[in-house]
Design a protein around this motif. Structure first.
Motif, PDB file in Angstrom:
ATOM      1  N   ASN A  99     -15.392   7.910 -77.554  1.00  0.00           N
ATOM      2  CA  ASN A  99     -14.818   6.808 -76.766  1.00  0.00           C
ATOM      3  C   ASN A  99     -15.591   6.559 -75.470  1.00  0.00           C
ATOM      4  OD1 ASN A  99     -14.162   9.113 -75.428  1.00  0.00           O
ATOM      5  ND2 ASN A  99     -11.935   8.800 -75.486  1.00  0.00           N
ATOM      6  N   GLY A 100     -16.782   7.192 -75.296  1.00  0.00           N
ATOM      7  CA  GLY A 100     -17.663   6.860 -74.197  1.00  0.00           C
ATOM      8  C   GLY A 100     -17.536   7.747 -72.988  1.00  0.00           C
ATOM      9  N   MET A 123     -24.247   0.620 -73.470  1.00  0.00           N
ATOM     10  CA  MET A 123     -23.073   1.397 -73.861  1.00  0.00           C
ATOM     11  C   MET A 123     -22.065   0.546 -74.629  1.00  0.00           C
ATOM     12  SD  MET A 123     -23.483   4.518 -73.150  1.00  0.00           S
ATOM     13  CE  MET A 123     -21.791   5.066 -73.407  1.00  0.00           C
ATOM     14  N   LYS A 124     -21.792  -0.659 -74.196  1.00  0.00           N
ATOM     15  CA  LYS A 124     -20.812  -1.497 -74.894  1.00  0.00           C
ATOM     16  C   LYS A 124     -21.242  -1.782 -76.332  1.00  0.00           C
ATOM     17  CE  LYS A 124     -18.901  -3.757 -70.797  1.00  0.00           C
ATOM     18  NZ  LYS A 124     -18.678  -5.059 -70.112  1.00  0.00           N
ATOM     19  N   ILE A 125     -22.547  -1.999 -76.512  1.00  0.00           N
ATOM     20  CA  ILE A 125     -23.046  -2.277 -77.865  1.00  0.00           C
ATOM     21  C   ILE A 125     -22.951  -1.028 -78.721  1.00  0.00           C
ATOM     22  CG2 ILE A 125     -25.077  -2.989 -79.194  1.00  0.00           C
ATOM     23  CD1 ILE A 125     -25.973  -4.641 -76.830  1.00  0.00           C
ATOM     24  N   ARG A 150     -27.780   5.242 -79.130  1.00  0.00           N
ATOM     25  CA  ARG A 150     -27.528   5.359 -80.559  1.00  0.00           C
ATOM     26  C   ARG A 150     -26.153   6.006 -80.801  1.00  0.00           C
ATOM     27  NH1 ARG A 150     -30.696   6.146 -85.228  1.00  0.00           N
ATOM     28  NH2 ARG A 150     -32.595   5.966 -83.964  1.00  0.00           N
ATOM     29  N   PRO A 151     -25.311   5.369 -81.575  1.00  0.00           N
ATOM     30  CA  PRO A 151     -24.046   6.028 -81.937  1.00  0.00           C
ATOM     31  C   PRO A 151     -24.306   7.134 -82.968  1.00  0.00           C
ATOM     32  CG  PRO A 151     -24.223   3.905 -83.025  1.00  0.00           C
ATOM     33  CD  PRO A 151     -25.395   4.011 -82.106  1.00  0.00           C
ATOM     34  N   ILE A 152     -23.550   8.250 -82.832  1.00  0.00           N
ATOM     35  CA  ILE A 152     -23.664   9.358 -83.790  1.00  0.00           C
ATOM     36  C   ILE A 152     -22.572   9.145 -84.837  1.00  0.00           C
ATOM     37  CG2 ILE A 152     -23.618  11.858 -84.081  1.00  0.00           C
ATOM     38  CD1 ILE A 152     -24.327  12.105 -81.126  1.00  0.00           C
ATOM     39  N   GLY A 160     -19.782  10.408 -81.564  1.00  0.00           N
ATOM     40  CA  GLY A 160     -20.372  10.501 -80.236  1.00  0.00           C
ATOM     41  C   GLY A 160     -21.453   9.437 -80.037  1.00  0.00           C
ATOM     42  N   ILE A 161     -22.036   9.492 -78.850  1.00  0.00           N
ATOM     43  CA  ILE A 161     -23.093   8.515 -78.506  1.00  0.00           C
ATOM     44  C   ILE A 161     -24.199   9.254 -77.770  1.00  0.00           C
ATOM     45  CG2 ILE A 161     -23.678   6.458 -77.165  1.00  0.00           C
ATOM     46  CD1 ILE A 161     -20.789   5.533 -77.511  1.00  0.00           C
ATOM     47  N   ILE A 162     -25.434   8.962 -78.145  1.00  0.00           N
ATOM     48  CA  ILE A 162     -26.608   9.515 -77.447  1.00  0.00           C
ATOM     49  C   ILE A 162     -27.264   8.389 -76.667  1.00  0.00           C
ATOM     50  CG2 ILE A 162     -28.881  10.569 -77.719  1.00  0.00           C
ATOM     51  CD1 ILE A 162     -27.913  11.809 -80.299  1.00  0.00           C
TER      52      ILE A 162
END
Length: 477
Positions: A99-100, A123-125, A150-152, A160-162
């Motif tokens: 969720n960021g 981040m929003k994308i 990049r979203p995981i 998650g997000i990298i």
């Protein structure tokens, strides 16, 4: 006289030199600066694509290592991986929850000041399960950075997000140094090309200016001069044509002056004779019938001579000016020559002169009246200078695509010195100085034959006679 090869002139903005130079400089400047700009842009795009590809490879490899740690919520391992992959001075690596929320970062001193990560570029994308690449300012700095978010994804679900970013400061410094180097190279290239262009423009413009000045001098009457431009291109060919024109104009001017002098001389004699005769009659010769008749007869002869001269001059002028075009039609050459022989019978009968005629019956496309005039002039000369026993032979034959007509007399002949001039206006050999005539007959014949696309020549042996040869083209229509 040789005209000066080049004449230097001040460079004016409306001159061809200035226009050529300006054109070269604009093209060179446009070309070199476009090339320099293209090289810089190509290098920049190549570097950015290369670094972007590196970021994608790093994030892909890191995703494989960090996915299991995120699934197990192993923050220690996540933090260890981030510190191992991240570099404080160049590469910043951040791991976010699904969720960021920030889980780990390689720049904790900076990131703890950020309150809302959703406002960070990309981040929003990424929260909509899309990978995004780009260039943006640093999180809390004005430094340009290349980033990848990049979203995981695991089993179709975002875990998650990298976000990895790469500083462009060093590259921008290197690129600025490269930009200065290329700019200096472009400027140096422009200066060198400008110098070469100035030499090239000068080499093109100066001959043109020299030819312009040469043409002006020709227009002012300086005929016969020669333009000395040693080139093998179109400008050299143009200079050769100008030289040829100068020589031709000088030759025409000489002929004009000679012609006017000859006309003045030929007109002066009959006019003077008539004047003297009238003065004699005025002083009292009219009172003596025998003397009066002789003076009047002399005046009539001079007036007739003057009339023939004026008529021949007018006819020659109309032929050379082309006032009356040729009216060509199919004519039998044998019939035309028979007609010329019959016309001269009044001259040949008292002399018991025989004219042999051996002409083939051939049809040619000619103006019969003009060609008849040329034949009559030649026959008149042949009759005038034939010696006893008088004889004239006319023969003809076909040679290739030409019809040759030879008129041979039994006269005293013409010397080789005089032979090359007999077709000139008013020219008379020593043997014909005191003969009747205007001296224009053969000149008129030459012009009339040339109007038909033919040529006329003369051969002579002193003491044996003269042969005039007329060559006429055979045109099949």
């Amino acid at each position: 006289m040789t005209f000066k090869r080049y004449k230097s002139m001040p460079l004016r903005w409306n001159s061809i030199h200035a226009k050529l130079l300006a054109t070269y400089l604009v093209l060179i400047g446009l070309g070199t600066f476009l090339l320099g700009g293209y090289l810089l842009w190509s290098f920049y795009m190549f570097f950015m694509k290369m670094k972007q590809a590196e970021l994608e490879i790093w994030t892909t490899n890191f995703t494989q290592d960090v996915t299991e740690a995120i699934r197990k919520n192993n923050i220690v391992k996540i933090d260890a991986l981030v510190r191992r992959y991240g570099a404080p001075d160049t590469i910043t690596l951040r791991i976010f929850s699904a969720n960021g929320h920030l889980l780990a970062t390689s720049a904790p001193d900076i990131d703890r000041q950020v309150k809302n990560w959703s406002d960070i570029p990309g981040m929003k994308i990424a929260l909509s399960n899309q990978t995004v690449n780009g260039v943006a300012k640093g999180v809390l700095s004005d430094e340009d950075r290349l980033y990848t978010v990049r979203p995981i994804i695991e089993n179709g679900r975002r875990v998650g997000i990298i976000r990895m970013s790469f500083t462009l400061g060093q590259f921008q410094r290197q690129f600025r140094s490269l930009w200065i180097t290329i700019l200096a190279t472009v400027l140096l290239t422009f200066v060198l090309c400008a110098f070469i262009s100035a030499c090239l423009a000068n080499s093109l413009a100066q001959p043109i200016l020299a030819m312009r000045n040469f043409a002006v001098r020709l227009g002012n009457g300086h005929l016969g001069e020669k333009l000395n431009i040693l080139r093998k291109d179109e400008l050299g060919q143009l200079a050769d044509e100008l030289n040829r024109m100068s020589e031709l104009l000088a030759s025409v001017d000489r002929k004009r002056r000679t012609f006017l002098a000859n006309v003045s001389h030929e007109l002066r004699t009959p006019v003077s004779n008539v004047k003297v005769t009238l003065e004699a009659l005025e002083r009292g010769a009219i009172s003596e019938p025998e003397l009066c008749d002789r003076f009047i007869q002399t005046a009539q002869q001079e007036i007739n001579r003057l009339s023939r001269l004026v008529q021949d001059l007018l006819y020659l002028g109309s032929v050379e000016a082309g006032v009356t075009p040729l009216e060509k039609q199919s004519v039998s050459i044998r019939s035309l020559i028979n007609r010329a022989v019959q016309t001269m019978e009044l001259r040949t009968f008292p002399l018991r002169l025989k004219i042999d005629n051996d002409i083939p019956d051939l049809q040619l496309q000619v103006d019969s009246e003009r060609l008849l005039q040329a034949l009559l002039n030649i026959l008149e000369n042949a009759i005038k200078y034939s010696r006893y026993p008088p004889k004239i032979a006319i023969s003809g034959y076909i040679a290739g695509n030409q019809m040759l007509i030879k008129i041979t007399d039994s006269g005293m002949g013409i010397s080789q010195e005089d032979l090359s001039h007999i077709f000139e206006e008013f020219y008379r050999s020593d043997s014909s100085r005191h003969s009747e005539g205007t001296g224009l007959g053969l000149a008129i014949s030459k012009r009339l034959v040339e109007l038909h696309g033919g040529k006329i020549t003369a051969d002579s042996v002193v003491g044996q006679g003269t042969t005039i040869t007329i060559c006429l083209p055979i045109i099949n229509e």
